[in-house]
Design a protein around this motif. Structure first.
Motif, PDB file in Angstrom:
ATOM      1  N   LEU A  77       0.830  -1.205   0.000  1.00  0.00           N
ATOM      2  CA  LEU A  77       0.000   0.000   0.000  1.00  0.00           C
ATOM      3  C   LEU A  77       0.863   1.253   0.000  1.00  0.00           C
ATOM      4  O   LEU A  77       0.543   2.236  -0.688  1.00  0.00           O
ATOM      5  CB  LEU A  77      -0.960   0.003   1.188  1.00  0.00           C
ATOM      6  CG  LEU A  77      -2.009  -1.113   1.221  1.00  0.00           C
ATOM      7  CD1 LEU A  77      -3.019  -0.853   2.329  1.00  0.00           C
ATOM      8  CD2 LEU A  77      -2.692  -1.301  -0.110  1.00  0.00           C
ATOM      9  N   ASN A  78       1.951   1.240   0.749  1.00  0.00           N
ATOM     10  CA  ASN A  78       2.875   2.390   0.738  1.00  0.00           C
ATOM     11  C   ASN A  78       3.473   2.594  -0.646  1.00  0.00           C
ATOM     12  O   ASN A  78       3.617   3.724  -1.109  1.00  0.00           O
ATOM     13  CB  ASN A  78       3.987   2.200   1.775  1.00  0.00           C
ATOM     14  CG  ASN A  78       3.505   2.395   3.189  1.00  0.00           C
ATOM     15  OD1 ASN A  78       2.513   3.079   3.444  1.00  0.00           O
ATOM     16  ND2 ASN A  78       4.194   1.782   4.138  1.00  0.00           N
ATOM     17  N   ILE A  85      -1.105   5.897  -6.817  1.00  0.00           N
ATOM     18  CA  ILE A  85      -2.178   4.979  -7.200  1.00  0.00           C
ATOM     19  C   ILE A  85      -3.127   4.882  -6.021  1.00  0.00           C
ATOM     20  O   ILE A  85      -2.731   4.476  -4.929  1.00  0.00           O
ATOM     21  CB  ILE A  85      -1.618   3.590  -7.570  1.00  0.00           C
ATOM     22  CG1 ILE A  85      -0.685   3.724  -8.776  1.00  0.00           C
ATOM     23  CG2 ILE A  85      -2.753   2.618  -7.847  1.00  0.00           C
ATOM     24  CD1 ILE A  85       0.106   2.465  -9.089  1.00  0.00           C
ATOM     25  N   SER A  86      -4.365   5.291  -6.236  1.00  0.00           N
ATOM     26  CA  SER A  86      -5.322   5.296  -5.129  1.00  0.00           C
ATOM     27  C   SER A  86      -5.950   3.924  -4.942  1.00  0.00           C
ATOM     28  O   SER A  86      -5.999   3.109  -5.864  1.00  0.00           O
ATOM     29  CB  SER A  86      -6.399   6.357  -5.354  1.00  0.00           C
ATOM     30  OG  SER A  86      -7.098   6.100  -6.540  1.00  0.00           O
ATOM     31  N   PHE A  87      -6.402   3.678  -3.725  1.00  0.00           N
ATOM     32  CA  PHE A  87      -7.041   2.424  -3.354  1.00  0.00           C
ATOM     33  C   PHE A  87      -8.061   2.719  -2.270  1.00  0.00           C
ATOM     34  O   PHE A  87      -8.029   3.782  -1.644  1.00  0.00           O
ATOM     35  CB  PHE A  87      -6.011   1.379  -2.884  1.00  0.00           C
ATOM     36  CG  PHE A  87      -5.013   1.914  -1.899  1.00  0.00           C
ATOM     37  CD1 PHE A  87      -5.285   1.916  -0.538  1.00  0.00           C
ATOM     38  CD2 PHE A  87      -3.799   2.422  -2.336  1.00  0.00           C
ATOM     39  CE1 PHE A  87      -4.374   2.414   0.370  1.00  0.00           C
ATOM     40  CE2 PHE A  87      -2.875   2.922  -1.428  1.00  0.00           C
ATOM     41  CZ  PHE A  87      -3.168   2.918  -0.075  1.00  0.00           C
ATOM     42  N   SER A  88      -8.977   1.783  -2.072  1.00  0.00           N
ATOM     43  CA  SER A  88     -10.021   1.984  -1.068  1.00  0.00           C
ATOM     44  C   SER A  88      -9.425   1.894   0.337  1.00  0.00           C
ATOM     45  O   SER A  88      -8.346   1.332   0.539  1.00  0.00           O
ATOM     46  CB  SER A  88     -11.124   0.927  -1.233  1.00  0.00           C
ATOM     47  OG  SER A  88     -10.633  -0.343  -0.869  1.00  0.00           O
ATOM     48  N   GLU A  89     -10.141   2.445   1.289  1.00  0.00           N
ATOM     49  CA  GLU A  89      -9.737   2.314   2.685  1.00  0.00           C
ATOM     50  C   GLU A  89      -9.733   0.827   3.037  1.00  0.00           C
ATOM     51  O   GLU A  89     -10.737   0.145   2.836  1.00  0.00           O
ATOM     52  CB  GLU A  89     -10.741   3.064   3.573  1.00  0.00           C
ATOM     53  CG  GLU A  89     -10.375   3.086   5.035  1.00  0.00           C
ATOM     54  CD  GLU A  89      -9.139   3.910   5.333  1.00  0.00           C
ATOM     55  OE1 GLU A  89      -8.425   3.541   6.280  1.00  0.00           O
ATOM     56  OE2 GLU A  89      -8.884   4.906   4.618  1.00  0.00           O
ATOM     57  N   PRO A  90      -8.604   0.299   3.520  1.00  0.00           N
ATOM     58  CA  PRO A  90      -8.575  -1.122   3.888  1.00  0.00           C
ATOM     59  C   PRO A  90      -9.651  -1.431   4.928  1.00  0.00           C
ATOM     60  O   PRO A  90      -9.915  -0.619   5.820  1.00  0.00           O
ATOM     61  CB  PRO A  90      -7.170  -1.309   4.473  1.00  0.00           C
ATOM     62  CG  PRO A  90      -6.358  -0.231   3.827  1.00  0.00           C
ATOM     63  CD  PRO A  90      -7.303   0.935   3.690  1.00  0.00           C
ATOM     64  N   MET A  91     -10.288  -2.605   4.776  1.00  0.00           N
ATOM     65  CA  MET A  91     -11.389  -2.954   5.666  1.00  0.00           C
ATOM     66  C   MET A  91     -11.450  -4.452   5.894  1.00  0.00           C
ATOM     67  O   MET A  91     -10.996  -5.241   5.068  1.00  0.00           O
ATOM     68  CB  MET A  91     -12.704  -2.471   5.071  1.00  0.00           C
ATOM     69  CG  MET A  91     -13.071  -3.144   3.771  1.00  0.00           C
ATOM     70  SD  MET A  91     -14.501  -2.395   3.010  1.00  0.00           S
ATOM     71  CE  MET A  91     -14.049  -2.541   1.298  1.00  0.00           C
ATOM     72  N   GLN A  92     -12.033  -4.813   7.018  1.00  0.00           N
ATOM     73  CA  GLN A  92     -12.269  -6.222   7.328  1.00  0.00           C
ATOM     74  C   GLN A  92     -13.583  -6.639   6.684  1.00  0.00           C
ATOM     75  O   GLN A  92     -14.581  -5.937   6.810  1.00  0.00           O
ATOM     76  CB  GLN A  92     -12.337  -6.429   8.850  1.00  0.00           C
ATOM     77  CG  GLN A  92     -12.505  -7.866   9.271  1.00  0.00           C
ATOM     78  CD  GLN A  92     -11.315  -8.737   8.871  1.00  0.00           C
ATOM     79  OE1 GLN A  92     -10.172  -8.365   9.066  1.00  0.00           O
ATOM     80  NE2 GLN A  92     -11.607  -9.887   8.287  1.00  0.00           N
ATOM     81  N   ILE A 100      -9.216  -2.351  -2.285  1.00  0.00           N
ATOM     82  CA  ILE A 100      -9.492  -2.521  -3.717  1.00  0.00           C
ATOM     83  C   ILE A 100      -8.789  -1.406  -4.474  1.00  0.00           C
ATOM     84  O   ILE A 100      -8.878  -0.230  -4.112  1.00  0.00           O
ATOM     85  CB  ILE A 100     -11.007  -2.505  -4.000  1.00  0.00           C
ATOM     86  CG1 ILE A 100     -11.673  -3.665  -3.262  1.00  0.00           C
ATOM     87  CG2 ILE A 100     -11.264  -2.596  -5.508  1.00  0.00           C
ATOM     88  CD1 ILE A 100     -13.175  -3.677  -3.320  1.00  0.00           C
ATOM     89  N   VAL A 101      -8.092  -1.793  -5.512  1.00  0.00           N
ATOM     90  CA  VAL A 101      -7.363  -0.869  -6.368  1.00  0.00           C
ATOM     91  C   VAL A 101      -7.773  -1.165  -7.806  1.00  0.00           C
ATOM     92  O   VAL A 101      -8.206  -2.271  -8.105  1.00  0.00           O
ATOM     93  CB  VAL A 101      -5.830  -1.019  -6.154  1.00  0.00           C
ATOM     94  CG1 VAL A 101      -5.349  -2.394  -6.555  1.00  0.00           C
ATOM     95  CG2 VAL A 101      -5.047   0.055  -6.865  1.00  0.00           C
TER      96      VAL A 101
END
Length: 114
Positions: A77-78, A85-92, A100-101
């Motif tokens: 992610l880093n 490159i953007s991605f969704s907030e990580p979630m359980q 999701i990217v």
């Protein structure tokens, strides 16, 4: 049953291979038989190949959705963030901890923490 091969097609194979490299995949650039030059990466017993668009294809199929369990979730992610490159907030989720990217062609890619 197990999946042995996934082929995705794009009008920019190198760009797509570079993106998937950020996720930890390593590609060979080769051809076999009468196939065009393409990128190939082994994931366990499965092979992911990136081919140029077929002759009758005008754009990449953006409806394919892939999911990868990655070893270095935070590091990846880093790295994505470093490349803007953007991605969704990580979630359980019920399926695991994920983000999701979108790849350069617009395919949704689920990245799961190992």
């Amino acid at each position: 049953m197990e999946i042995r091969l996934i082929v995705i097609r794009t009008n920019e194979p190198k760009r797509l291979a570079d993106f998937y490299n950020l996720l930890g995949l390593t590609f060979d650039y080769h051809k076999h038989g009468n196939s065009p030059m393409h990128y190939s990466s082994k994931i366990g017993n499965m092979v992911l190949e990136i081919y140029p668009l077929a002759k009758n294809q005008t754009e990449a199929d953006k409806n394919i959705r892939l999911g990868f369990v990655i070893d270095n979730f935070e590091k990846t992610l880093n790295l994505l963030n470093h490349h803007s490159i953007s991605f969704s907030e990580p979630m359980q989720t019920d399926f695991g901890f994920l983000t999701i990217v979108s790849d350069p062609d617009g395919r949704k890619i689920e990245l799961y923490k190992k």
